[in-house]
Scaffold this motif. Structure first.
Motif, mmCIF file in Angstrom:
data_model
loop_
_atom_site.group_PDB
_atom_site.id
_atom_site.type_symbol
_atom_site.label_atom_id
_atom_site.label_comp_id
_atom_site.label_asym_id
_atom_site.label_seq_id
_atom_site.Cartn_x
_atom_site.Cartn_y
_atom_site.Cartn_z
ATOM 1 N N LEU A 160 1.241 -1.619 -0.146
ATOM 2 C CA LEU A 160 0.329 -0.398 -0.058
ATOM 3 C C LEU A 160 1.297 1.466 -0.053
ATOM 4 N N GLY A 161 0.612 2.068 -1.033
ATOM 5 C CA GLY A 161 1.489 3.330 -1.342
ATOM 6 C C GLY A 161 0.233 4.594 -0.862
ATOM 7 N N SER A 162 0.921 5.456 0.004
ATOM 8 C CA SER A 162 -0.185 7.087 -0.225
ATOM 9 C C SER A 162 0.777 7.734 -0.126
ATOM 10 N N ALA A 163 0.197 9.028 -0.423
ATOM 11 C CA ALA A 163 0.592 10.729 -0.771
ATOM 12 C C ALA A 163 -0.349 11.229 0.027
ATOM 13 N N PHE A 164 0.003 12.427 0.401
ATOM 14 C CA PHE A 164 -0.432 13.966 0.734
ATOM 15 C C PHE A 164 0.007 14.674 0.576
ATOM 16 N N MET A 165 -0.239 14.815 -1.203
ATOM 17 C CA MET A 165 -0.320 17.027 -2.018
ATOM 18 C C MET A 165 -0.676 17.982 -1.707
ATOM 19 N N GLU A 166 -0.907 19.235 -0.864
ATOM 20 C CA GLU A 166 -1.309 20.400 -1.233
ATOM 21 C C GLU A 166 -0.322 20.982 -1.603
ATOM 22 N N ARG A 167 -1.684 21.879 -3.153
ATOM 23 C CA ARG A 167 -0.920 22.983 -4.153
ATOM 24 C C ARG A 167 0.341 21.902 -4.732
ATOM 25 N N GLY A 168 -0.140 21.251 -4.749
ATOM 26 C CA GLY A 168 1.275 20.154 -5.747
ATOM 27 C C GLY A 168 2.403 20.165 -5.348
ATOM 28 N N SER A 169 2.640 20.013 -3.916
ATOM 29 C CA SER A 169 4.076 19.807 -2.671
ATOM 30 C C SER A 169 3.155 19.171 -2.370
ATOM 31 N N ILE A 170 3.648 18.097 -1.527
ATOM 32 C CA ILE A 170 3.939 16.624 -1.226
ATOM 33 C C ILE A 170 3.795 16.705 0.493
ATOM 34 N N VAL A 171 2.998 16.519 1.797
ATOM 35 C CA VAL A 171 2.400 16.792 2.740
ATOM 36 C C VAL A 171 3.108 15.700 2.940
ATOM 37 N N GLU A 172 4.289 15.995 4.426
ATOM 38 C CA GLU A 172 4.453 15.144 6.020
ATOM 39 C C GLU A 172 5.003 15.446 6.860
ATOM 40 N N ASN A 173 5.204 14.634 8.281
ATOM 41 C CA ASN A 173 5.404 15.256 9.187
ATOM 42 C C ASN A 173 4.760 16.400 10.060
ATOM 43 N N GLU A 174 2.910 16.655 9.757
ATOM 44 C CA GLU A 174 2.474 17.513 10.451
ATOM 45 C C GLU A 174 1.068 17.268 9.938
ATOM 46 N N ARG A 175 0.107 17.712 10.960
ATOM 47 C CA ARG A 175 -0.883 17.725 10.681
ATOM 48 C C ARG A 175 -1.835 16.309 10.882
ATOM 49 N N GLY A 176 -0.157 15.855 11.636
ATOM 50 C CA GLY A 176 -1.112 13.955 11.830
ATOM 51 C C GLY A 176 -0.284 12.994 10.511
ATOM 52 N N ILE A 177 0.449 13.692 10.219
ATOM 53 C CA ILE A 177 0.891 12.667 9.139
ATOM 54 C C ILE A 177 2.318 12.457 8.701
ATOM 55 N N PRO A 178 1.839 10.640 8.596
ATOM 56 C CA PRO A 178 3.549 10.199 9.071
ATOM 57 C C PRO A 178 4.743 10.809 8.083
ATOM 58 N N PRO A 179 5.145 10.097 8.311
ATOM 59 C CA PRO A 179 6.504 10.274 7.524
ATOM 60 C C PRO A 179 6.925 9.625 6.234
ATOM 61 N N TYR A 180 6.826 10.238 4.630
ATOM 62 C CA TYR A 180 6.874 10.389 4.060
ATOM 63 C C TYR A 180 5.279 9.770 3.160
ATOM 64 N N GLY A 181 3.896 10.313 4.025
ATOM 65 C CA GLY A 181 2.844 10.468 3.942
ATOM 66 C C GLY A 181 2.395 8.712 4.043
ATOM 67 N N TRP A 182 3.005 7.817 4.336
ATOM 68 C CA TRP A 182 2.872 6.251 4.142
ATOM 69 C C TRP A 182 2.341 6.243 5.738
ATOM 70 N N ILE A 183 0.744 5.528 5.275
ATOM 71 C CA ILE A 183 0.046 5.157 6.167
ATOM 72 C C ILE A 183 0.178 3.848 6.363
ATOM 73 N N GLY A 184 0.702 3.107 5.199
ATOM 74 C CA GLY A 184 0.745 1.033 5.144
ATOM 75 C C GLY A 184 1.508 0.609 6.612
ATOM 76 N N ASN A 185 2.247 1.424 6.938
ATOM 77 C CA ASN A 185 2.953 1.120 8.609
ATOM 78 C C ASN A 185 1.998 1.020 10.014
ATOM 79 N N LEU A 186 0.385 1.530 9.556
ATOM 80 C CA LEU A 186 -0.148 1.998 11.030
ATOM 81 C C LEU A 186 -0.850 0.191 11.276
ATOM 82 N N PRO A 187 -0.585 0.673 13.135
ATOM 83 C CA PRO A 187 -1.822 -1.038 13.305
ATOM 84 C C PRO A 187 -2.926 -1.497 12.265
ATOM 85 N N CYS A 188 -2.841 -2.375 12.459
ATOM 86 C CA CYS A 188 -3.626 -3.156 11.679
ATOM 87 C C CYS A 188 -4.228 -4.284 12.024
#
Length: 322
Positions: A160-188
């Motif tokens: 599972l790959g994931s990315a958060f993008m705002e106005r054309g730029s990648i967002v990570e490590n803020e607003r609760g978004i994990p490093p790289y914007g990757w949610i695949g490492n979340l506990p499940c």
């Protein structure tokens, strides 16, 4: 642009673009605008092989495209690679281990390898980007999310790959978004989300529902069975959408995306996953906060375009080389 020196006249040229996956490498020549100049070549690769074997595969792919670039009569503007992580993308150092792919490259400086062993030209820019980020860039510039202010890009395949993008730029490590914007490492469950929302997770869940081994069946087979009305296959894809919704809900509340764009090999089952994803989000979120769920457009070309465009943005528009 760390580590860059000198300036060069900006020229319209050719970018070699690679999308490195766990089982194949997709590649093409692009121009500085991210348009593909060739068809997409898909080369099988054994990511569990030795370092020498993997590097030889990379060498062969880039060498073939270098020769094709010469035939265009245009200068080679750079080499751009969308690569899975963990990875030090700025320095070009592979940090992958424990995931049964490209572990033989752990700690290796691939930027130096391509520069000295493959291209043999220190003036050509070489850029590495997270594969999920390149996908999001391509969808923003040329795909389903074109012009959208904020969105979440998801790719579902071997992982599972994931990315958060705002106005054309990648967002990570803020607003609760994990490093790289990757949610695949979340506990499940007893593992992580990547264990469930992936090829192995979907096939494993199908085995649980049917009470037997899937044998030679792959996810594409499950989709075909779902199309013929197989309830177990439909259930598996619906459950995958529900798992995604549960994981995404807190990020949606913090990030407020306009849409979620789903791509990757398994996105072929979008028609079964997306409705379940949407229904669960409607249960978890306040009315009006549920983003639109979109299927990625452009296929494999968007990731290649995305990584080529990023190289052009980083190293070509300002005339700097690295």
């Amino acid at each position: 642009m760390h580590g860059c020196e000198g300036t060069a006249e900006v020229k319209t040229g050719v970018i070699i673009a690679l999308d490195v996956g766990g089982t194949t490498v997709k590649s093409a020549l692009c121009n500085d605008s991210g348009d593909l100049l060739t068809g997409i070549s898909t080369t099988p690769i054994d990511s569990k092989a030795s370092k020498a074997t993997i590097l030889e595969s990379f060498n062969e792919i880039v060498t073939i495209l270098s020769r094709a670039a010469v035939k265009t009569g245009l200068p080679l503007s750079g080499l751009a690679l969308a690569f899975p992580g963990p990875f030090d993308y700025e320095r070009g150092i592979c940090l992958i281990r424990g995931v049964e792919k490209y572990e033989a490259l752990y700690g290796m400086n691939l930027k130096s390898f391509f520069r000295s062993e493959v291209l043999a030209d220190g003036s050509i820019p070489i850029l590495f980007d997270a594969d999920s980020w390149a996908f999001a860039r391509g969808q923003y510039h040329k795909g389903a999310a074109r012009g959208v202010e904020r969105f979440i890009g998801l790719t579902i395949g071997t992982g599972l790959g994931s990315a958060f993008m705002e106005r054309g730029s990648i967002v990570e490590n803020e607003r609760g978004i994990p490093p790289y914007g990757w949610i695949g490492n979340l506990p499940c469950g007893k593992g992580i989300l990547d264990d469930k929302v992936s090829r192995r997770g979907i096939l494993g869940r199908y085995e649980e529902l049917t009470g037997g081994a899937h044998g030679s069946l792959d996810v594409e087979d499950l989709f075909n069975l779902a199309e013929s009305g197989d309830g177990n296959c439909i259930e598996v894809f619906s459950e995958t959408g529900i798992l995604l919704a549960t994981a995404l809900a807190p990020f949606i509340e913090a990030f407020h995306p306009d849409c979620i764009v789903m791509g990757g090999k398994i996105s072929g089952a979008f028609k079964y996953m997306a409705p379940a994803l949407n229904r669960r989000l409607e249960e978890l979120l306040e009315k009006g906060n549920v983003p639109e769920i979109l299927k990625a457009t452009g296929g494999d070309s968007c990731t290649l375009s995305g990584v080529a465009l990023y190289l052009a943005e980083r190293y070509l528009e300002g005339g700097r080389t690295c």
